[in-house]
Design an enzyme around this catalytic site. Structure first.
Site, PDB file in Angstrom:
ATOM      1  N   LYS A 252       3.706  -3.490  12.221  1.00  0.00           N
ATOM      2  CA  LYS A 252       3.575  -2.652  11.509  1.00  0.00           C
ATOM      3  C   LYS A 252       2.667  -1.548  11.808  1.00  0.00           C
ATOM      4  O   LYS A 252       1.571  -1.450  11.756  1.00  0.00           O
ATOM      5  CB  LYS A 252       3.075  -3.191   9.330  1.00  0.00           C
ATOM      6  CG  LYS A 252       2.852  -2.070   8.945  1.00  0.00           C
ATOM      7  CD  LYS A 252       2.670  -2.573   7.069  1.00  0.00           C
ATOM      8  CE  LYS A 252       2.239  -1.892   6.180  1.00  0.00           C
ATOM      9  NZ  LYS A 252       1.795  -2.672   5.542  1.00  0.00           N
ATOM     10  N   ASP A 257      -0.680   4.794   3.581  1.00  0.00           N
ATOM     11  CA  ASP A 257       0.267   3.998   2.786  1.00  0.00           C
ATOM     12  C   ASP A 257      -0.922   4.158   1.562  1.00  0.00           C
ATOM     13  O   ASP A 257      -1.782   3.377   0.864  1.00  0.00           O
ATOM     14  CB  ASP A 257      -0.315   1.958   2.582  1.00  0.00           C
ATOM     15  CG  ASP A 257       0.393   1.708   1.912  1.00  0.00           C
ATOM     16  OD1 ASP A 257       1.472   2.774   0.673  1.00  0.00           O
ATOM     17  OD2 ASP A 257       0.840   0.646   1.469  1.00  0.00           O
ATOM     18  N   LYS A 264      -0.812   3.759  -5.248  1.00  0.00           N
ATOM     19  CA  LYS A 264      -2.426   3.227  -5.283  1.00  0.00           C
ATOM     20  C   LYS A 264      -3.032   3.821  -6.157  1.00  0.00           C
ATOM     21  O   LYS A 264      -2.575   4.822  -6.144  1.00  0.00           O
ATOM     22  CB  LYS A 264      -2.555   2.840  -4.252  1.00  0.00           C
ATOM     23  CG  LYS A 264      -1.617   2.112  -3.147  1.00  0.00           C
ATOM     24  CD  LYS A 264      -2.230   1.474  -1.475  1.00  0.00           C
ATOM     25  CE  LYS A 264      -1.751   0.712  -1.197  1.00  0.00           C
ATOM     26  NZ  LYS A 264      -1.400  -0.317  -1.470  1.00  0.00           N
ATOM     27  N   ASP A 275      -3.642   0.361   7.600  1.00  0.00           N
ATOM     28  CA  ASP A 275      -2.381  -0.150   7.519  1.00  0.00           C
ATOM     29  C   ASP A 275      -1.258   0.162   9.183  1.00  0.00           C
ATOM     30  O   ASP A 275      -0.424  -0.008   8.937  1.00  0.00           O
ATOM     31  CB  ASP A 275      -1.641   0.752   5.966  1.00  0.00           C
ATOM     32  CG  ASP A 275      -1.162  -0.567   5.219  1.00  0.00           C
ATOM     33  OD1 ASP A 275      -1.450  -1.426   6.001  1.00  0.00           O
ATOM     34  OD2 ASP A 275       0.128  -0.417   4.947  1.00  0.00           O
ATOM     35  N   ASP A 334       5.373   0.238  -3.234  1.00  0.00           N
ATOM     36  CA  ASP A 334       4.103   0.109  -2.052  1.00  0.00           C
ATOM     37  C   ASP A 334       4.746  -1.216  -1.311  1.00  0.00           C
ATOM     38  O   ASP A 334       3.552  -1.572  -0.327  1.00  0.00           O
ATOM     39  CB  ASP A 334       2.987  -0.505  -3.065  1.00  0.00           C
ATOM     40  CG  ASP A 334       1.825   0.070  -2.675  1.00  0.00           C
ATOM     41  OD1 ASP A 334       2.242   0.117  -1.856  1.00  0.00           O
ATOM     42  OD2 ASP A 334       0.807  -0.656  -3.037  1.00  0.00           O
ATOM     43  N   GLU A 336       6.188  -1.166   1.667  1.00  0.00           N
ATOM     44  CA  GLU A 336       6.922  -0.294   2.270  1.00  0.00           C
ATOM     45  C   GLU A 336       6.882  -1.294   3.436  1.00  0.00           C
ATOM     46  O   GLU A 336       8.037  -1.135   4.457  1.00  0.00           O
ATOM     47  CB  GLU A 336       6.283   0.728   2.437  1.00  0.00           C
ATOM     48  CG  GLU A 336       5.213   1.201   3.380  1.00  0.00           C
ATOM     49  CD  GLU A 336       3.934  -0.181   2.760  1.00  0.00           C
ATOM     50  OE1 GLU A 336       3.430  -0.329   1.311  1.00  0.00           O
ATOM     51  OE2 GLU A 336       3.239   0.022   3.945  1.00  0.00           O
ATOM     52  N   ARG A 338       7.322  -4.415   4.933  1.00  0.00           N
ATOM     53  CA  ARG A 338       8.440  -5.116   4.827  1.00  0.00           C
ATOM     54  C   ARG A 338       9.799  -4.615   5.104  1.00  0.00           C
ATOM     55  O   ARG A 338      10.901  -5.044   6.047  1.00  0.00           O
ATOM     56  CB  ARG A 338       8.752  -5.773   4.220  1.00  0.00           C
ATOM     57  CG  ARG A 338       8.827  -4.908   2.443  1.00  0.00           C
ATOM     58  CD  ARG A 338       8.729  -6.866   1.169  1.00  0.00           C
ATOM     59  NE  ARG A 338       6.863  -6.557   0.855  1.00  0.00           N
ATOM     60  CZ  ARG A 338       6.648  -7.370   0.151  1.00  0.00           C
ATOM     61  NH1 ARG A 338       7.520  -8.320  -0.741  1.00  0.00           N
ATOM     62  NH2 ARG A 338       5.041  -7.420   0.098  1.00  0.00           N
TER      63      ARG A 338
HETATM   64  N1  BES Z   1      -0.637  -2.841   2.564  1.00  0.00           N
HETATM   65  C1  BES Z   1      -0.514  -3.027   1.649  1.00  0.00           C
HETATM   66  C2  BES Z   1      -1.261  -4.055   1.308  1.00  0.00           C
HETATM   67  C3  BES Z   1      -2.582  -4.197   2.135  1.00  0.00           C
HETATM   68  C4  BES Z   1      -3.039  -4.347   0.823  1.00  0.00           C
HETATM   69  C5  BES Z   1      -3.608  -4.617   2.907  1.00  0.00           C
HETATM   70  C6  BES Z   1      -4.823  -4.471   0.469  1.00  0.00           C
HETATM   71  C7  BES Z   1      -4.786  -4.306   3.179  1.00  0.00           C
HETATM   72  C8  BES Z   1      -5.494  -4.429   1.887  1.00  0.00           C
HETATM   73  C9  BES Z   1       1.112  -2.960   0.970  1.00  0.00           C
HETATM   74  O1  BES Z   1       1.680  -2.425   1.928  1.00  0.00           O
HETATM   75  C10 BES Z   1       0.925  -3.272   0.379  1.00  0.00           C
HETATM   76  O2  BES Z   1       0.687  -2.388  -0.894  1.00  0.00           O
HETATM   77  N2  BES Z   1       1.325  -4.350  -0.618  1.00  0.00           N
HETATM   78  C11 BES Z   1       1.711  -4.663  -1.809  1.00  0.00           C
HETATM   79  C12 BES Z   1       2.887  -5.272  -2.439  1.00  0.00           C
HETATM   80  C13 BES Z   1       3.167  -5.762  -3.713  1.00  0.00           C
HETATM   81  C14 BES Z   1       3.733  -4.267  -3.696  1.00  0.00           C
HETATM   82  C15 BES Z   1       4.618  -6.048  -3.860  1.00  0.00           C
HETATM   83  C16 BES Z   1       0.680  -5.375  -2.178  1.00  0.00           C
HETATM   84  O3  BES Z   1      -0.402  -6.371  -1.697  1.00  0.00           O
HETATM   85  O4  BES Z   1       0.027  -5.237  -3.462  1.00  0.00           O
HETATM   86 ZN    ZN Z   2       1.005  -0.861   3.797  1.00  0.00          ZN
HETATM   87 MN    MN Z   3       1.986  -0.829   0.441  1.00  0.00          MN
END
Ligand code: BES
Ligand code: ZN
Ligand code: MN
Length: 485
Positions: A252, A257, A264, A275, A334, A336, A338
């Protein structure tokens, strides 16, 4: 510059250096010096045992400097705890701490590896990784003064060489992650990957926006819509002559992000330059393969883009046509990672590799589950899972297997598309894995490493340094080395 690691036949009591490192183990009766520590202690008239008598337990990374008053040529002795049953992992950890604690000493002699299986590789990795610093944006950087670390009492040159290659790769991954998003844009990430490739015996092909458009990479383009920075798909190929099989790596590469329109909050965004850590680990692992003479063909794919909320940004409720033709419905912008990985996994599957591993800072949910120090991984294949466990034992990185639960799949059924990009509130890391699985050829053993927690460290600890950690780089390398053996 990282210190030079040398192998020396000097006796600990005769070696000329600024600091001599000896190990102390922990036991019920208190800390214990080994044979080497005992000999040094005798030469110092019991000064070591006296110093560690109080307030020293021999726990991993515990540290005590003892002056030698000219009784041996070494200027000082550093007694370092390695725990009650030291193995390679404890030696790596102890060496990491030692590198930082002895940063003001120019010449070090170390015996931490002695009597430990793969101890020289672990100690060398520890010294090199623990001493890593990202000083590019400091006007007055505190540089380590350590120039040389001599390993005494027999150490394998090959182990040290392999450690240097793996540590250099990990440092490259850390540099990528620590670089701010303003500089490490998708374009710059691709440029650096290409630059690395030309010096490391790899082929690189960078797909730009027009090419992504032409070939239908809807996931990468969809996430990139809200950003002024154009996306890239970085592809690297390592094809040694006489390769035994081929595998694919996917990382990734979200260079920042913000969450997109599902924005966020400020706090959560602070560290989101991290990220692209999965992509960094993949590019960095690729950099080591020709030096290590790995004998498997490896194709790597890193979809790189920002996730921003610009005026043309993808909206909740939009659909995406991914590379390969499957559709997803985006309910949370968010989620994103995947979306871009789906394209890359579909592309990787086309080559029919023997296995695919993807690496991603994918879900906060994984961090909730396993904390900051453990990578949660999913595998569609038990044999591949066993290989990953074995590789993690070599690297000293901590991995824990998570379940891919088929009966959760219906929670990501979409009203209008093949799949939606979020599930229910609980078990978020599993929904992410289930989403990805839809885009992988089911005949190919596949594993997904969610490094959301360990990709970044809040403080120095053992061989890990504050900031980007380069996690998974060395486990990927060990996995690829293992497939050769
Ligand atoms: N990059 C984030 C995941 C992340 C969060 C990595 C904190 C490191 C620290 C990812 O893109 C994300 O935002 N995931 C969301 C998914 C949700 C919206 C289903 C999450 O984990 O909140
Ligand atoms: Zn992310
Ligand atoms: Mn995200």
């Amino acid at each position: 510059m990282p210190p030079e690691i040398e192998i020396s036949t000097d006796a600990p009591t005769d070696v000329r250096c600024d600091a001599l490192v000896v190990a102390a183990t922990a036991s019920d009766e208190g800390p214990k010096l080994g044979q080497i520590g005992g000999a040094v202690d005798a030469a110092l008239d019991g000064a070591l045992s006296k110093f560690i008598e109080n307030n020293f337990k021999g726990k991993v990374g515990e540290f005590q400097i003892v002056p030698t008053h000219g009784k041996i040529p070494a200027g000082a002795v550093a007694v370092v705890g390695v725990g009650s049953e030291p193995k390679a992992a404890e030696v790596r950890r102890a060496a990491g701490t030692t590198a930082r604690r002895l940063a003001q000493y120019a010449t070090i002699a170390s015996t931490l590896h002695v009597g430990i299986d793969d101890g020289a590789r672990a100690a060398a990795e520890g010294f090199l990784l623990g001493g890593y610093r990202f000083t590019k944006y400091r006007s007055d950087p505190e540089q380590s003064r350590t120039e040389r670390v001599a390993f005494l009492d027999g150490a394998s040159q090959d182990e040290v060489k392999r450690a240097e290659i793996a540590a250099r790769a990990t440092s490259l991954a850390r540099d990528f992650v620590n670089e701010p998003a303003v500089t490490l844009t998708p374009t710059e990430f691709a440029r650096r990957a290409e630059e690395m490739a030309s010096g490391s015996g790899l082929e690189a092909e960078i797909l730009d926006e027009a090419e992504l458009e032409r070939r239908g990479f809807g996931g990468i383009l969809g996430v990139a819509r809200g950003s002024d920075e154009p996306p890239r798909l970085i592809t690297l190929r390592y094809a040694p002559s006489g390769a035994k099989g081929k595998v694919a790596l996917v990382g990734k590469g979200i260079t920042f992000d913000s969450g997109g329109l599902s924005l966020k909050d400020a706090k959560s965004m602070e560290t989101m330059k991290t990220d692209m850590s999965g992509g960094a680990a993949v590019v960095a692992a690729m950099s080591a393969l020709s030096d290590l003479d790995v004998k498997v063909e490896v194709n790597a794919y890193v979809p790189a883009t920002e996730n921003m909320p610009g005026g043309r940004a993808i909206k909740p409720g939009d659909t995406i046509k991914h590379y390969g033709g499957r559709f997803s419905e985006v309910l949370n912008t968010d989620a994103e990672g995947r979306l871009v990985l789906a394209d890359a996994l579909a592309l990787a599957s086309e080559q029919k590799p023997d296995a695919i591993i993807d690496v991603a800072t994918l879900t906060g949910a994984m961090m909730v589950a396993l904390g900051k120090k453990v990578t949660g991984y999913f595998s569609s294949d038990d044999a591949l899972a066993t290989e990953i466990e074995a590789a993690a034992r070599v690297s000293g990185e901590r991995f824990w297997r998570m379940p891919i639960l088929d009966d959760y799949r219906s929670d990501i059924d979409s009203e209008i598309a093949d799949v939606k990009n979020i599930g229910t509130r609980w078990g978020g890391a599993i929904y992410a894995a289930l989403f990805l699985r839809d885009f992988v050829d089911r005949a190919i053993p596949w594993a997904h490493l969610d490094i959301a927690g360990p990709a970044r460290a809040d403080s120095d600890m053992d061989e890990v340094t504050r900031g980007g950690t380069g996690v998974a780089t060395r486990t990927l390398i060990a996995w690829l080395e293992g497939r050769t053996a």
